[in-house]
Design a protein around this motif. Structure first.
Motif, mmCIF file in Angstrom:
data_model
loop_
_atom_site.group_PDB
_atom_site.id
_atom_site.type_symbol
_atom_site.label_atom_id
_atom_site.label_comp_id
_atom_site.label_asym_id
_atom_site.label_seq_id
_atom_site.Cartn_x
_atom_site.Cartn_y
_atom_site.Cartn_z
ATOM 1 N N LEU A 257 32.768 37.213 45.206
ATOM 2 C CA LEU A 257 32.954 37.881 44.004
ATOM 3 C C LEU A 257 33.752 36.968 43.137
ATOM 4 O O LEU A 257 34.687 36.675 43.245
ATOM 5 C CB LEU A 257 33.545 38.928 44.364
ATOM 6 N N SER A 258 33.181 36.896 41.747
ATOM 7 C CA SER A 258 33.784 36.113 40.819
ATOM 8 C C SER A 258 34.752 36.679 40.434
ATOM 9 O O SER A 258 36.015 36.112 40.257
ATOM 10 C CB SER A 258 32.819 35.871 39.722
ATOM 11 N N ILE A 259 35.000 38.082 40.291
ATOM 12 C CA ILE A 259 36.130 39.036 40.036
ATOM 13 C C ILE A 259 36.423 40.001 41.031
ATOM 14 O O ILE A 259 35.730 40.918 41.222
ATOM 15 C CB ILE A 259 35.867 39.532 38.560
ATOM 16 N N SER A 260 37.578 39.608 41.844
ATOM 17 C CA SER A 260 37.714 40.535 42.963
ATOM 18 C C SER A 260 37.849 42.262 42.511
ATOM 19 O O SER A 260 38.997 42.175 41.485
ATOM 20 C CB SER A 260 38.517 39.876 43.882
ATOM 21 N N PRO A 261 37.715 43.138 43.087
ATOM 22 C CA PRO A 261 38.075 44.361 42.794
ATOM 23 C C PRO A 261 39.632 44.831 43.269
ATOM 24 O O PRO A 261 40.043 44.238 43.975
ATOM 25 C CB PRO A 261 37.018 45.241 43.541
ATOM 26 N N LYS A 262 40.097 45.639 42.275
ATOM 27 C CA LYS A 262 41.595 46.038 42.883
ATOM 28 C C LYS A 262 41.378 46.722 43.983
ATOM 29 O O LYS A 262 40.661 47.491 44.472
ATOM 30 C CB LYS A 262 42.161 46.765 41.688
ATOM 31 N N VAL A 263 42.593 46.485 44.756
ATOM 32 C CA VAL A 263 42.651 46.909 46.163
ATOM 33 C C VAL A 263 43.599 48.125 46.300
ATOM 34 O O VAL A 263 45.044 47.919 45.592
ATOM 35 C CB VAL A 263 43.051 45.988 47.282
ATOM 36 N N PRO A 264 43.451 49.312 46.568
ATOM 37 C CA PRO A 264 44.491 50.530 46.442
ATOM 38 C C PRO A 264 45.563 50.399 47.686
ATOM 39 O O PRO A 264 45.198 49.484 48.727
ATOM 40 C CB PRO A 264 43.807 51.863 46.757
ATOM 41 N N ASN A 265 46.724 50.990 47.516
ATOM 42 C CA ASN A 265 47.835 50.994 48.527
ATOM 43 C C ASN A 265 47.163 51.907 49.629
ATOM 44 O O ASN A 265 46.275 52.782 49.551
ATOM 45 C CB ASN A 265 48.805 51.537 47.929
ATOM 46 N N GLY A 266 47.896 51.765 50.688
ATOM 47 C CA GLY A 266 47.345 52.360 51.985
ATOM 48 C C GLY A 266 46.953 51.475 53.260
ATOM 49 O O GLY A 266 46.419 50.374 52.732
#
Length: 342
Positions: A257-266
């Motif tokens: 992925l050219s722009i990685s998605p944000k990762v939630p906490n947990g």
């Protein structure tokens, strides 16, 4: 720059080229049947994992069979279908939730306030291109209405009764809501929001969500998906990209992925920064998108068995290397895939 000199090859020539590169083809006629309906060029990207790295002649590693390439292609195709199934359901839910929230919240005594909330520029950020969005809605309507006018002209030229013409015109008018709205109503000039959210592209819907002026609105919509609003906004962008890959039959298996998605906490979102020894970053690969979709499917349809279908597909293709997808070795223990096998 050098001139392009590669000739076009017939199926026999393509088979000969693969064999010259060291690929084992046990059943040439069957391989030709595959190349007839799946182009050499499309399959070539699935050949790369089986070829000697940086070899200018694209030679294959020892004992590689044509079947392995076709199996990898088939896996990727099934993966796209599975992901498209989930993305479609997420997309439909996002469209519905966006309008359900905004339409009800901004319904006032003023005429057309809730039904046409998106016409209110004040509901969007100052830097959001509101005029472009309205132009997109207008284009949907005018395009469909122009086609309706052509249909009506053809119907009126037919040698049938006026009653039959009226029935046919009514049927054509109701084939799509944009043409029906423009043909039926004068004001407001654009269709209501519940139709608008269904007609615009997923990418435009993603930008509408991002463009909402109030944090509270974005949070309320994202809350329905049990996701922080900044993460949800990032996910919509990623899902739009992956959706386009699926729609154009592009490779997903080892895509970065050219722009990685944000990762939630947990704890369920804790992933290794890199896999050893491949150095693949899971947060930048399709594994992260699969986790996103598994989470979102739980919110949309708690009884869905989509996560089990993903698991079954992986287990059905044991020869497909998972590291290029970002799968950690203990992926089956993850709560989204049902934990460890019993």
């Amino acid at each position: 720059m050098s001139p392009f000199t590669k000739p076009a090859l017939d199926l026999d020539g393509q088979i000969a080229l693969l064999q010259a590169r060291g690929l084992t083809i046990r059943y040439p006629e069957r391989a030709k049947s595959y190349l007839e309906v799946i182009s050499f060029f499309r399959l070539s990207i699935y050949m790369r994992p089986f070829q000697i790295p940086n070899d200018v002649e694209h030679k294959f590693k020892n004992n590689v069979e044509f079947k392995s390439i076709v199996d990898l292609y088939a896996f990727d195709r099934e993966l796209r279908l599975l992901m498209m199934d989930a993305i479609e359901r997420v997309e439909v839910a996002v469209r519905a939730m966006l309008n359900n929230h905004m339409g009800i919240k901004y319904q006032t005594e003023e005429q057309n306030s809730g039904s046409h909330w998106y016409l209110n520029k004040a509901l969007f950020h100052r830097d959001y291109d509101h005029n472009r969005m309205l132009s997109d809605v207008g284009y949907c309507q005018s395009r469909d209405h122009e086609q309706l006018m052509k249909d009506i002209q053809k119907i009126n030229n037919k040698n049938v009764t006026d009653t039959a013409k009226e029935r046919h015109i009514n049927n054509r008018t109701r084939e799509s809501y944009p043409r029906f709205y423009q043909h039926t109503y004068q004001s407001p000039p654009l269709m209501p929001s519940w139709a608008m959210v269904e007609e615009l592209t997923f990418g435009t819907i993603s930008h509408i969500y991002k463009g909402l002026a109030k944090d509270a609105d974005r949070k309320a919509i994202a809350k329905r998906f049990s996701t922080p609003q900044d993460v949800f906004q990032s996910w919509l962008h990623t899902l739009h990209f992956v959706r386009n890959c699926c729609a154009h039959h592009s490779r997903l298996w080892n895509r970065e992925l050219s722009i990685s998605p944000k990762v939630p906490n947990g704890k369920e979102w804790v992933l290794p920064e890199t896999l050893v020894p491949s150095q693949v970053r899971p947060k930048h690969r399709i594994y992260m998108v699969l986790l996103m979709l598994a989470h979102l499917m739980r919110q949309i349809s708690p009884d869905s068995q989509w996560h089990n279908k993903v698991k079954a597909l992986i287990l059905l293709h044991p020869a497909v290397p998972l590291a290029p997808m970002g799968f950690p070795n203990n992926w089956r223990e993850h709560t989204f895939w049902g934990g460890e096998d019993e």
